[in-house]
Design a protein around this motif. Structure first.
Motif, PDB file in Angstrom:
ATOM      1  N   VAL A  90      -2.331  -0.306   4.374  1.00  0.00           N
ATOM      2  CA  VAL A  90      -2.068   1.014   4.932  1.00  0.00           C
ATOM      3  C   VAL A  90      -1.250   0.798   6.198  1.00  0.00           C
ATOM      4  O   VAL A  90      -1.622   0.028   7.074  1.00  0.00           O
ATOM      5  N   GLN A  91      -0.119   1.475   6.297  1.00  0.00           N
ATOM      6  CA  GLN A  91       0.832   1.199   7.371  1.00  0.00           C
ATOM      7  C   GLN A  91       0.294   1.516   8.757  1.00  0.00           C
ATOM      8  O   GLN A  91       0.703   0.904   9.732  1.00  0.00           O
ATOM      9  N   SER A  92      -0.644   2.443   8.888  1.00  0.00           N
ATOM     10  CA  SER A  92      -1.189   2.755  10.206  1.00  0.00           C
ATOM     11  C   SER A  92      -2.249   1.753  10.654  1.00  0.00           C
ATOM     12  O   SER A  92      -2.706   1.812  11.789  1.00  0.00           O
ATOM     13  N   ILE A  93      -2.657   0.847   9.773  1.00  0.00           N
ATOM     14  CA  ILE A  93      -3.640  -0.186  10.114  1.00  0.00           C
ATOM     15  C   ILE A  93      -2.944  -1.536   9.989  1.00  0.00           C
ATOM     16  O   ILE A  93      -2.820  -2.085   8.896  1.00  0.00           O
ATOM     17  N   PRO A  94      -2.449  -2.114  11.090  1.00  0.00           N
ATOM     18  CA  PRO A  94      -1.675  -3.353  11.005  1.00  0.00           C
ATOM     19  C   PRO A  94      -2.534  -4.544  10.568  1.00  0.00           C
ATOM     20  O   PRO A  94      -3.726  -4.614  10.877  1.00  0.00           O
ATOM     21  N   ASN A 120      -5.150  16.257   2.135  1.00  0.00           N
ATOM     22  CA  ASN A 120      -5.978  15.231   2.768  1.00  0.00           C
ATOM     23  C   ASN A 120      -7.450  15.628   2.748  1.00  0.00           C
ATOM     24  O   ASN A 120      -7.827  16.670   2.198  1.00  0.00           O
ATOM     25  N   TYR A 127      -5.613  10.197   1.427  1.00  0.00           N
ATOM     26  CA  TYR A 127      -5.107  10.228   2.794  1.00  0.00           C
ATOM     27  C   TYR A 127      -3.644  10.646   2.725  1.00  0.00           C
ATOM     28  O   TYR A 127      -2.737   9.823   2.781  1.00  0.00           O
ATOM     29  N   GLU A 167      -0.987   9.428   5.236  1.00  0.00           N
ATOM     30  CA  GLU A 167      -0.869   7.984   5.407  1.00  0.00           C
ATOM     31  C   GLU A 167       0.030   7.429   4.302  1.00  0.00           C
ATOM     32  O   GLU A 167       0.216   8.054   3.260  1.00  0.00           O
ATOM     33  N   THR A 168       0.562   6.247   4.514  1.00  0.00           N
ATOM     34  CA  THR A 168       1.391   5.584   3.519  1.00  0.00           C
ATOM     35  C   THR A 168       0.932   4.140   3.399  1.00  0.00           C
ATOM     36  O   THR A 168       0.570   3.516   4.389  1.00  0.00           O
TER      37      THR A 168
END
Length: 191
Positions: free
Chosen positions: A180-184, A82, A141, A144-145
C-alpha cells in the motif's frame, strides 16, 4: 462504453498468433483505457486433419503457449466506496501486466481421450484498490492505492475417468503480495 477486437493468423503450419485489444471509456472519471494482448501458440508436430484445436483431442498431441497482456480494469462500485461510505470519483483503472507460459498434452488412457494442461504465470499489479477481509465481509480502501504481484502455476488433467462422464483434477499454487503506497516498506499478502 467498451469494445474489443481480436485477430488470429498462422504465419506457419505449426505457429498461430492471436492479437487483440480491449478498450473501455468511463464517464465517471473521463478515463479511456486500452488493454492490448498477444498470444503465440506452437505445435511442434502438427497432425493432419487437426480440426479441433480448442480441445486438442483430434488435433495436436503437444502444444506450447506464450502470452503477454496489459490489462486495465476500472473499479467496481464497491471498490470506489471506502469504509465510511464515501465515493472516490477520481479513482483510475487498476492495471496489470500478465506473462503466461503454458503447455497442453493430449493422450489416450483406458481407451479414452485425456488432456493435461500446465501453466505458469506472473502478474505485475499497479494502481490496485487495497482491501481487507473481515470474516466474509470485504472492506475496500477506495482512497488508497497498492502495487504488487501475483505468480503461480496451475496443472489440470481432464477426460473421462469414468466412461461417459467428463471430469478433471486440478492442482494450483499462488503467491500474491501488495504494498500500500501510503505505508512505506510494508509488503502484505493480498487476499
Amino acid at each position: 462504453a467498451q469494445g474489443y477486437v481480436q485477430y488470429g493468423f498462422r504465419p506457419a503450419q505449426a505457429v498461430a498468433i492471436h492479437a487483440g485489444v480491449r478498450a473501455n471509456y468511463w464517464t465517471l472519471n473521463s478515463e479511456a483505457v486500452f488493454s492490448p494482448r498477444l498470444q503465440l501458440v506452437w505445435n511442434p508436430a502438427p497432425r493432419a486433419n487437426s480440426s479441433d484445436s480448442t480441445r486438442g483431442y483430434r488435433g495436436n498431441r503437444f502444444q506450447l503457449r506464450a502470452a503477454v497482456g496489459m490489462y486495465a480494469q476500472p473499479a467496481f462500485y464497491r471498490e470506489l466506496r471506502n469504509i465510511d461510505g464515501n465515493i472516490n470519483r477520481n479513482r483510475t483503472a487498476q492495471q496489470s501486466i500478465h506473462y503466461i507460459l503454458g503447455t497442453d498434452y493430449t493422450f489416450e488412457m483406458w481407451g479414452r481421450p485425456f488432456k493435461l494442461s500446465v501453466e505458469a504465470y506472473y502478474k505485475d499489479l499497479n494502481n490496485q484498490v487495497p482491501f481487507e477481509m473481515q470474516n466474509i465481509r470485504l472492506r475496500y480502501y477506495a482512497f488508497e492505492t497498492a502495487d504488487g504481484h501475483a505468480f503461480g502455476a496451475d496443472a489440470k488433467i481432464n477426460g473421462q475417468f469414468i466412461r461417459g462422464l467428463e471430469s478433471f483434477f486440478r492442482l494450483s499454487y499462488l503467491d500474491t503480495r501488495e504494498r500500500v503506497q501510503s505505508i512505506p516498506n510494508a509488503t502484505v499478502r493480498r487476499p
